[in-house]
Design a protein around this motif. Sequence first.
Motif, mmCIF file in Angstrom:
data_model
loop_
_atom_site.group_PDB
_atom_site.id
_atom_site.type_symbol
_atom_site.label_atom_id
_atom_site.label_comp_id
_atom_site.label_asym_id
_atom_site.label_seq_id
_atom_site.Cartn_x
_atom_site.Cartn_y
_atom_site.Cartn_z
ATOM 1 N N GLU A 1 0.837 -1.194 0.000
ATOM 2 C CA GLU A 1 0.000 0.000 0.000
ATOM 3 C C GLU A 1 0.876 1.250 0.000
ATOM 4 N N PHE A 2 0.262 2.381 -0.236
ATOM 5 C CA PHE A 2 0.971 3.662 -0.335
ATOM 6 C C PHE A 2 1.896 3.878 0.862
ATOM 7 N N GLN A 3 3.158 4.215 0.577
ATOM 8 C CA GLN A 3 4.145 4.490 1.620
ATOM 9 C C GLN A 3 4.606 5.938 1.512
ATOM 10 N N ARG A 4 4.333 6.699 2.536
ATOM 11 C CA ARG A 4 4.740 8.102 2.566
ATOM 12 C C ARG A 4 6.184 8.222 3.063
ATOM 13 N N ILE A 5 6.904 9.192 2.538
ATOM 14 C CA ILE A 5 8.253 9.473 3.036
ATOM 15 C C ILE A 5 8.135 9.891 4.498
ATOM 16 N N PRO A 6 8.772 9.168 5.415
ATOM 17 C CA PRO A 6 8.618 9.508 6.834
ATOM 18 C C PRO A 6 9.511 10.667 7.265
ATOM 19 N N THR A 7 9.107 11.325 8.323
ATOM 20 C CA THR A 7 9.955 12.330 8.951
ATOM 21 C C THR A 7 10.719 11.668 10.095
ATOM 22 N N LEU A 8 11.800 12.288 10.511
ATOM 23 C CA LEU A 8 12.538 11.782 11.658
ATOM 24 C C LEU A 8 11.671 11.842 12.909
ATOM 25 N N ARG A 9 10.851 12.864 13.013
ATOM 26 C CA ARG A 9 9.957 12.979 14.173
ATOM 27 C C ARG A 9 8.990 11.800 14.231
ATOM 28 N N GLU A 10 8.423 11.441 13.102
ATOM 29 C CA GLU A 10 7.503 10.302 13.057
ATOM 30 C C GLU A 10 8.221 9.029 13.485
ATOM 31 N N TYR A 11 9.441 8.845 12.983
ATOM 32 C CA TYR A 11 10.207 7.648 13.328
ATOM 33 C C TYR A 11 10.538 7.604 14.818
ATOM 34 N N LEU A 12 11.039 8.713 15.363
ATOM 35 C CA LEU A 12 11.432 8.725 16.774
ATOM 36 C C LEU A 12 10.232 8.530 17.697
ATOM 37 N N THR A 13 9.083 9.045 17.297
ATOM 38 C CA THR A 13 7.859 8.844 18.071
ATOM 39 C C THR A 13 7.555 7.359 18.210
ATOM 40 N N TRP A 14 7.818 6.613 17.117
ATOM 41 C CA TRP A 14 7.586 5.161 17.156
ATOM 42 C C TRP A 14 8.708 4.419 17.874
ATOM 43 N N VAL A 15 9.967 4.715 17.518
ATOM 44 C CA VAL A 15 11.086 3.878 17.972
ATOM 45 C C VAL A 15 11.404 4.061 19.452
ATOM 46 N N LYS A 16 11.018 5.173 20.034
ATOM 47 C CA LYS A 16 11.397 5.447 21.426
ATOM 48 C C LYS A 16 10.860 4.393 22.394
ATOM 49 N N ASP A 17 9.784 3.700 22.002
ATOM 50 C CA ASP A 17 9.187 2.696 22.878
ATOM 51 C C ASP A 17 9.590 1.265 22.522
ATOM 52 N N THR A 18 10.524 1.096 21.596
ATOM 53 C CA THR A 18 10.875 -0.247 21.123
ATOM 54 C C THR A 18 12.130 -0.822 21.759
ATOM 55 N N GLY A 19 13.031 0.022 22.242
ATOM 56 C CA GLY A 19 14.312 -0.458 22.746
ATOM 57 C C GLY A 19 15.381 -0.564 21.678
ATOM 58 N N LEU A 20 15.016 -0.335 20.415
ATOM 59 C CA LEU A 20 15.984 -0.397 19.320
ATOM 60 C C LEU A 20 16.954 0.770 19.363
ATOM 61 N N VAL A 21 18.181 0.513 18.933
ATOM 62 C CA VAL A 21 19.177 1.563 18.734
ATOM 63 C C VAL A 21 19.088 2.031 17.287
ATOM 64 N N THR A 22 19.265 3.318 17.047
ATOM 65 C CA THR A 22 19.161 3.857 15.691
ATOM 66 C C THR A 22 20.476 4.477 15.252
ATOM 67 N N ASN A 23 20.966 4.025 14.094
ATOM 68 C CA ASN A 23 22.107 4.670 13.455
ATOM 69 C C ASN A 23 21.557 5.710 12.480
ATOM 70 N N ILE A 24 21.783 6.976 12.791
ATOM 71 C CA ILE A 24 21.310 8.071 11.951
ATOM 72 C C ILE A 24 22.448 8.517 11.041
ATOM 73 N N GLU A 25 22.287 8.250 9.742
ATOM 74 C CA GLU A 25 23.303 8.709 8.792
ATOM 75 C C GLU A 25 22.917 10.076 8.249
ATOM 76 N N LEU A 26 23.792 11.039 8.414
ATOM 77 C CA LEU A 26 23.579 12.379 7.881
ATOM 78 C C LEU A 26 23.995 12.384 6.415
ATOM 79 N N LYS A 27 23.035 12.603 5.520
ATOM 80 C CA LYS A 27 23.320 12.586 4.079
ATOM 81 C C LYS A 27 23.722 13.988 3.632
ATOM 82 N N ASN A 28 24.937 14.332 3.949
ATOM 83 C CA ASN A 28 25.393 15.703 3.664
ATOM 84 C C ASN A 28 26.773 15.744 3.020
#
Length: 241
Positions: free
Chosen positions: A85-112
């Motif tokens: 189904e349709f997948q929207r480009i997520p924001t970092l805020r949307e992701y962090l809102t979800w992941v904060k309750d999972t216990g997962l570690v996140t590697n954030i790559e800065l594409k710069n």
Amino acid sequence: MMKVFAHRGFSGKYPENTMLAFKKAAEVGCYGIELDVQLTKDDEIVIMHDETIDRTTSGTGYIRDYMYRELCLVDCYGKFEGEYEFQRIPTLREYLTWVKDTGLVTNIELKNSVYYYEHLEEKVIDMVREFGMEDRVIFSSFNLVSINKCKKLLPEVPMGYLMEARMDNMGFFTEENGVEYYHPDKNFLTEEMVQDCHAHGIGVNVWTVNKKELMKQLNNWNVDGIFTNFPDRAKELGLEK
């Protein structure tokens, strides 16, 4: 046992860098998730690997030329057009809102490293602090100057130097700059390079490792972690952490 990061989420089976891919990675089991961040025209932090939306969405053009509300209209299906189904480009805020309750570690790559987004570092750091995720993130980039800047702004968070070509003495170089991790391309890494980094107290996280034989070899080399499009394969081998 080495840590397993789902590279752009479970991107081997689901559209990369989407909330679907991230949630499926969590379901299959992994230590963490790797994702990429960039800025829209209106300074929204979005999760996408390429500087343009051409390869992974139904649209075309550079992320930096779009307002986020415009990007919400494109389907981020990647190589799986018509399969989900349709997948929207997520924001970092949307992701962090979800992941904060999972216990997962996140590697954030800065594409710069191709296009430099002014103040991307500060914006990402502010959001990590807002969510209280300092103890569950790693920052990485091919732009080593950017990583050095992040280390000064957020010294308590581990950083990683991404490399796609061989550079000797990375253990010494990384330690001298106060950075904790070396993130090499799998194609030029040797066991001696891993040992050198460890001798300097530097962790080694390798990308992108999809074949089971290589997973086993790197585990035998005592690398600290791998980035893989198929976290399920590492789980099948009993390598996930």
